[in-house]
Design an enzyme around this catalytic site. Sequence first.
Site, PDB file in Angstrom:
ATOM      1  N   GLY A  39       0.818  -1.196   0.000  1.00 13.69           N
ATOM      2  CA  GLY A  39       0.000   0.000   0.000  1.00 13.69           C
ATOM      3  C   GLY A  39       0.855   1.250   0.000  1.00 13.69           C
ATOM      4  O   GLY A  39       2.037   1.215   0.355  1.00 13.69           O
ATOM      5  N   ASP A  40       0.271   2.352  -0.390  1.00 14.75           N
ATOM      6  CA  ASP A  40       0.963   3.634  -0.284  1.00 14.75           C
ATOM      7  C   ASP A  40       0.762   4.160   1.135  1.00 14.75           C
ATOM      8  O   ASP A  40      -0.051   3.641   1.908  1.00 14.75           O
ATOM      9  CB  ASP A  40       0.438   4.611  -1.324  1.00 14.75           C
ATOM     10  CG  ASP A  40       1.512   5.599  -1.766  1.00 14.75           C
ATOM     11  OD1 ASP A  40       2.488   5.797  -1.021  1.00 14.75           O
ATOM     12  OD2 ASP A  40       1.380   6.171  -2.867  1.00 14.75           O
ATOM     13  N   ALA A  41       1.508   5.201   1.478  1.00 18.73           N
ATOM     14  CA  ALA A  41       1.522   5.692   2.851  1.00 18.73           C
ATOM     15  C   ALA A  41       0.113   6.051   3.330  1.00 18.73           C
ATOM     16  O   ALA A  41      -0.523   6.954   2.770  1.00 18.73           O
ATOM     17  CB  ALA A  41       2.439   6.909   2.962  1.00 18.73           C
ATOM     18  N   ASP A  42      -0.358   5.322   4.325  1.00 14.77           N
ATOM     19  CA  ASP A  42      -1.684   5.523   4.920  1.00 14.77           C
ATOM     20  C   ASP A  42      -2.811   5.304   3.929  1.00 14.77           C
ATOM     21  O   ASP A  42      -3.951   5.738   4.153  1.00 14.77           O
ATOM     22  CB  ASP A  42      -1.810   6.925   5.537  1.00 14.77           C
ATOM     23  CG  ASP A  42      -1.076   7.036   6.864  1.00 14.77           C
ATOM     24  OD1 ASP A  42      -0.945   6.004   7.555  1.00 14.77           O
ATOM     25  OD2 ASP A  42      -0.612   8.135   7.196  1.00 14.77           O
ATOM     26  N   GLY A  43      -2.528   4.619   2.832  1.00 12.78           N
ATOM     27  CA  GLY A  43      -3.563   4.371   1.837  1.00 12.78           C
ATOM     28  C   GLY A  43      -4.702   3.524   2.362  1.00 12.78           C
ATOM     29  O   GLY A  43      -5.858   3.691   1.949  1.00 12.78           O
TER      30      GLY A  43
END
Length: 719
Positions: free
Chosen positions: A251-255
């Site tokens: 996942g992307d940051a805090d996605g």
Amino acid sequence: MNPSTRVERLLARMTLSEKLGQLQIVFRPRLSDAAQLVRDGIGSVFWPRSAASVNALQRVAVEETRLRIPVLVGLDVVHGQRTISPVPLAQAASFDEALVEQLAALAAAEARSGGVTWTFSPMVDVSADPRWGRVAEGFGEDPHLTSRLGAAMVRGYQGSALSEPTSIAATAKHFVAYGQPEGGRDYNGADVSERRLHATYLPPFHAAVDAGVASVMASFNTVAGRPMHAHRGLLTGTLKQEWGFAGVVVGDADGVRNLIPHGVAADSPDAVTISFDAGLDVEMGGLVSEVEAAVRSRLDHRRVDDAVTRVLMLKESLGLFDDPYVDAAAEITAPSAPARALARRAAARACVLLKNDGTLPLAPARRVLLTGPYAESTDHLGAWTQSFGAPAGRIADAFRARYPDSLVDVVPGTGFFDGDDADLAEASRAARAADLVVVLVGEPSALSGEAASRSDLRLPGRQEELIAAIAASGTPFVVVLENGRPLVVADWIDRAPTVVEAWHGGTEAAWAIVDVLSGDEEPAGRLPMSFPRSVGQIPIPYAHENTGRPATVRGRMELHSADIGLQGPDNVQEKYTSKYLDLDLGPQFAFGHGSGYTTFAYEGAQLSAGAISTAALAEGATVRLDIDVVNTGERDGDEVVQVYVRDVLASLAQPVRRLVAFERRAVARGERARFRFEIGADELALWMPGTGWIVEPGVFELHVGGALDRTTRVDLRVV
């Protein structure tokens, strides 16, 4: 996916808590926190630290935890670690696969020496919207160019084996359609058709998977309303099942957390459950630890085991189970001379000569004025560079070193955002006293990259006024642009006789720009994205579909009426055609635009066969396209030969042209060089909903040349 005996045994011994620990990467923890996180079972950290610090963290993992599983150390190594290369968009302008691979290999070697094992690059998002700041991080608007350069970057990062001490795991991002946000605003939704998704946005990811990319990152955006971190159809159905991707989906940051404001998850446990069920393997941010108790009974344990297996297999491929440490004494902490030479060459090869009245290459001048904010600025690195990357030099210093017999004055005239009438007047006076002026303008690095969308793409501050003042002086001048995206240059481009697009060129940008201006290097790059005339045109991809009422443009290339014979009294009146009332049709500079310091002629374009059957294409047969390129100028130089296809009659409206092949090659003065391209099903197919990629019978125009408006045409019939 066939896990090793070691991975199977580890998985059998792991508790659910230990498994969940492997499925998260914590973003930039403090040194003291990182060690405790690893003791608590976290399997990956995003950590810009030294080799010694990474070794200390790995020691905690393999000596102070029950299962002795090493950690993955991730970092955004996007276009360099210690040696900063040109931004990826600039690398795309080089049209040079081998160079892109070399730059990625350099970045990987520097990063791995410091303990980094995982980079979140390359970005293979296709984008035709320069308002979106992250175009600097990608390869532009064309899926073919992006596919080839993205695969080259994967090969460079990962080498022949991930276990090599100079290799790191690459990540193809952002899956998928992140490059088409509504309004050009970062993180915004993308409402794309199924056909556009498969024909434009998915192919570069498929190419990266075919190149063996170790991981794929889910994007922040929605696709037709479904956030990608919750998109089972694409993460699992397309990526893992259809393409057979056996790596890690991160996942992307805090996605994952973002699924809550997206409105598809009620709370954090809901978000974690949804994302892992969709096919995510690693959550970035540490949210899983926060909600572990709440999700233990909700997560599909088979899905958890699959994700953990993928993570452990990546660690094994990197050789971390056998040796998790790096030699701290051998850490690369500064660019080497060969690294600087490579970065300098790359920055020069990325330069695009937008127009030239003959002023370039520069002849020695007695008195030269350098003006504009980039005359003395060292802000050449571009977006996505680490704080420990090597600083860049000043163009003024490089210019004086190259021209020691010239009197070189520096009068900035204006900053990036500030400057007053007195500053402009001073620059104007200095220009009138000079024999030559080099105007060095652009946007600073902070105006491009993530969360750097712009609604106004003109030069910031009073830089356009500076160009006008220099033009009014009557002194010959050259404009050099440094930027991370295509800009709107319509208000001043006609007054500037010579313009070089240099992008954000990295550590050696200043020296490379002077190399190009002096003629020591050839500015033979080509635009990987079109330059719009106005923000109101965006997006303006060259590979647009034709309309049923195309307009005509007088005096320059037009890929509408002239191509399909719609002119004449029997057609709709010109008033009722697809155009603007207040703006010329077409971009300021199209994709693939550029020239150099010499000239080329194209001769003898021919196909090995004028026709080929769909059955032969299905079996892998190709038709050879040969063309001779003759250097007719007075200098050696590079030519970038581009091959475009137009499907004349198809079941679905097709692009007026689309790039299917290219090659950049040096051709000596007077030399005749033969370029050869193989045209097969991959080059001729269209994507049909419900069917997939097919080649339909009919006539295909092949346009080959050095730019879209300088091509030779040959026709191929598919029967």
